[in-house]
Design a protein around this motif. Structure first.
Motif, PDB file in Angstrom:
ATOM      1  N   HIS A 137       1.999   4.749   1.447  1.00 48.33           N
ATOM      2  CA  HIS A 137       2.047   5.246   2.820  1.00 48.33           C
ATOM      3  C   HIS A 137       2.900   6.495   2.880  1.00 48.33           C
ATOM      4  O   HIS A 137       3.600   6.837   1.924  1.00 48.33           O
ATOM      5  CB  HIS A 137       2.526   4.180   3.804  1.00 48.33           C
ATOM      6  CG  HIS A 137       3.859   3.576   3.492  1.00 48.33           C
ATOM      7  ND1 HIS A 137       4.123   2.850   2.345  1.00 48.33           N
ATOM      8  CD2 HIS A 137       5.023   3.576   4.197  1.00 48.33           C
ATOM      9  CE1 HIS A 137       5.379   2.427   2.357  1.00 48.33           C
ATOM     10  NE2 HIS A 137       5.947   2.864   3.455  1.00 48.33           N
ATOM     11  N   THR A 138       2.823   7.181   4.017  1.00 41.23           N
ATOM     12  CA  THR A 138       3.434   8.510   4.143  1.00 41.23           C
ATOM     13  C   THR A 138       4.196   8.602   5.460  1.00 41.23           C
ATOM     14  O   THR A 138       3.755   9.237   6.415  1.00 41.23           O
ATOM     15  CB  THR A 138       2.355   9.608   4.066  1.00 41.23           C
ATOM     16  OG1 THR A 138       1.471   9.334   2.986  1.00 41.23           O
ATOM     17  CG2 THR A 138       2.993  10.984   3.849  1.00 41.23           C
ATOM     18  N   PRO A 139       5.353   7.964   5.536  1.00 45.47           N
ATOM     19  CA  PRO A 139       6.104   7.992   6.789  1.00 45.47           C
ATOM     20  C   PRO A 139       6.832   9.318   7.023  1.00 45.47           C
ATOM     21  O   PRO A 139       7.254   9.986   6.067  1.00 45.47           O
ATOM     22  CB  PRO A 139       7.119   6.857   6.602  1.00 45.47           C
ATOM     23  CG  PRO A 139       7.333   6.807   5.122  1.00 45.47           C
ATOM     24  CD  PRO A 139       6.002   7.133   4.509  1.00 45.47           C
TER      25      PRO A 139
ATOM     26  N   ALA B  63       0.830  -1.207   0.000  1.00 46.35           N
ATOM     27  CA  ALA B  63       0.000   0.000   0.000  1.00 46.35           C
ATOM     28  C   ALA B  63       0.864   1.257   0.000  1.00 46.35           C
ATOM     29  O   ALA B  63       1.991   1.264   0.507  1.00 46.35           O
ATOM     30  CB  ALA B  63      -0.907   0.006   1.218  1.00 46.35           C
TER      31      ALA B  63
ATOM     32  N   ALA C 285       2.177   3.111  -3.962  1.00 47.07           N
ATOM     33  CA  ALA C 285       1.782   1.715  -3.903  1.00 47.07           C
ATOM     34  C   ALA C 285       2.650   0.907  -4.859  1.00 47.07           C
ATOM     35  O   ALA C 285       3.258   1.446  -5.779  1.00 47.07           O
ATOM     36  CB  ALA C 285       0.302   1.579  -4.279  1.00 47.07           C
TER      37      ALA C 285
ATOM     38  N   ARG D  66       3.605  10.885  -6.278  1.00 45.72           N
ATOM     39  CA  ARG D  66       3.374   9.550  -5.724  1.00 45.72           C
ATOM     40  C   ARG D  66       2.391   8.758  -6.595  1.00 45.72           C
ATOM     41  O   ARG D  66       2.613   7.585  -6.878  1.00 45.72           O
ATOM     42  CB  ARG D  66       2.833   9.636  -4.297  1.00 45.72           C
ATOM     43  CG  ARG D  66       2.306   8.284  -3.827  1.00 45.72           C
ATOM     44  CD  ARG D  66       2.150   8.129  -2.346  1.00 45.72           C
ATOM     45  NE  ARG D  66       1.317   9.121  -1.714  1.00 45.72           N
ATOM     46  CZ  ARG D  66       1.208   9.231  -0.387  1.00 45.72           C
ATOM     47  NH1 ARG D  66       1.885   8.425   0.406  1.00 45.72           N
ATOM     48  NH2 ARG D  66       0.427  10.149   0.144  1.00 45.72           N
TER      49      ARG D  66
ATOM     50  N   TYR E 238      12.196   1.563   2.259  1.00 47.28           N
ATOM     51  CA  TYR E 238      10.986   2.010   1.565  1.00 47.28           C
ATOM     52  C   TYR E 238      10.963   1.606   0.094  1.00 47.28           C
ATOM     53  O   TYR E 238      10.176   2.145  -0.675  1.00 47.28           O
ATOM     54  CB  TYR E 238      10.856   3.530   1.697  1.00 47.28           C
ATOM     55  CG  TYR E 238      10.694   3.974   3.122  1.00 47.28           C
ATOM     56  CD1 TYR E 238       9.575   3.616   3.858  1.00 47.28           C
ATOM     57  CD2 TYR E 238      11.693   4.729   3.755  1.00 47.28           C
ATOM     58  CE1 TYR E 238       9.437   4.011   5.183  1.00 47.28           C
ATOM     59  CE2 TYR E 238      11.556   5.128   5.072  1.00 47.28           C
ATOM     60  CZ  TYR E 238      10.427   4.763   5.783  1.00 47.28           C
ATOM     61  OH  TYR E 238      10.296   5.153   7.095  1.00 47.28           O
TER      62      TYR E 238
ATOM     63  N   HIS F 218       6.421  10.497   0.589  1.00 47.80           N
ATOM     64  CA  HIS F 218       5.211   9.990  -0.039  1.00 47.80           C
ATOM     65  C   HIS F 218       5.593   8.755  -0.854  1.00 47.80           C
ATOM     66  O   HIS F 218       6.127   8.879  -1.965  1.00 47.80           O
ATOM     67  CB  HIS F 218       4.580  11.063  -0.927  1.00 47.80           C
ATOM     68  CG  HIS F 218       4.234  12.320  -0.193  1.00 47.80           C
ATOM     69  ND1 HIS F 218       5.195  13.219   0.223  1.00 47.80           N
ATOM     70  CD2 HIS F 218       3.038  12.822   0.205  1.00 47.80           C
ATOM     71  CE1 HIS F 218       4.590  14.225   0.849  1.00 47.80           C
ATOM     72  NE2 HIS F 218       3.300  13.996   0.850  1.00 47.80           N
TER      73      HIS F 218
END
Length: 270
Positions: free
Chosen positions: A18-20, A16, A39, A67, A111, A36
């Motif tokens: 995601h935005t860490p 998925a 997927a 993204r 990532y 950002h």
């Protein structure tokens, strides 16, 4: 600008988006950023976004669009700005921009990033920093500079232009620490021609460069900040430029701006 996970037919197996929150150090100061992550399994090409002075417009819409197009897009603050430790200066902005590239590469495994495909995308001061950083770092694959502020050109401009710059530097100091209009102006003047963007032509030759100007821009008017740079870069086959009839932050041309940047990166970075 579609998600690029079509090779994975099973959505249940698709990582998925995601935005860490991410951090990386510059001269011992932890810089705070938001990554950002798209997927899909990756590895994802990286776009480092560099915001302007003082950072009111951080181009999160551009980061989200990048993204969706399959790029891992970083937005971060320079030291001495918006609660980040350290002292703010133009030189520190350049140092922080340079550190963002290895900073993202250090996060590649975590990532699923592609450390070989890194681009810089900067606006205003960030455009200046993006071009300067790319010129100094041959590992950066492509650069898009949006309404770039040419510090070297302003440092050598007539007194009226320099007075306007000094006033602008003093008008946006609230989110910054450890600096002043005089300090920023003196730093620009001391750098002089070394910070002229046109002088980077040889260092950037052969790498993809996109310059985007705003025709109604009163902060970085194209005759001073864009036209001489575009002329200096024009001999390179990898150089592109476009002008939109809008203001400094591309207020009513954000979608057109996004399409221009993503189209450029799709052709030049993938």
């Amino acid at each position: 600008m579609t998600e690029r996970w079509m090779h994975d037919p099973d959505p249940a197996l698709r990582p998925a988006a995601h935005t860490p929150e991410v951090r990386f150090d510059s001269a011992g100061i932890p810089l705070l950023g938001v990554l950002h992550v798209p997927a899909g399994p990756g590895p994802h090409p990286i776009a480092v976004l560099l915001h302007g002075f003082p950072g009111n417009e951080r181009n999160f819409d551009l980061a989200q669009a990048l993204r969706r197009a399959g790029y891992a897009a970083l937005v971060f603050h320079y030291r001495g700005s918006w609660g980040v430790g350290g002292t703010y200066s133009w030189g520190n902005v350049l140092a922080d921009a340079a550190r963002a590239v290895p900073g993202m590469r250090s996060l590649a495994a975590r990532y699923s990033l592609d450390p070989q495909r890194v681009a810089l995308v900067g606006h205003s001061l960030g455009g200046f920093a993006a071009l300067m950083t790319t010129a100094a770092d041959p590992s950066v694959r492509a650069v898009a500079a949006l309404a770039s502020f040419d510090f070297g050109a302003v440092a050598q401009a007539p007194d009226a232009v320099r007075r306007e710059a000094h006033a602008m530097f003093g008008s946006d100091l609230f989110p910054l620490r450890g600096t002043s209009a005089d300090a920023l102006f003196d730093e620009m003047r001391a750098a002089g021609p070394a910070w002229c963007l046109a002088g980077l032509a040889d260092a950037l030759a052969g790498r993809p460069v996109l310059l985007v100007a705003a025709g109604n821009d009163t902060v970085t008017p194209p005759p001073l900040h864009h036209a001489p740079v575009a002329e200096a870069y024009s001999a390179s086959e990898s150089f592109e430029h476009v002008t939109f009839p809008t203001d400094h932050v591309f207020s009513d041309h954000r979608i057109a701006l996004t399409k221009a940047v993503i189209d450029f990166l799709d052709r030049r970075l993938r």
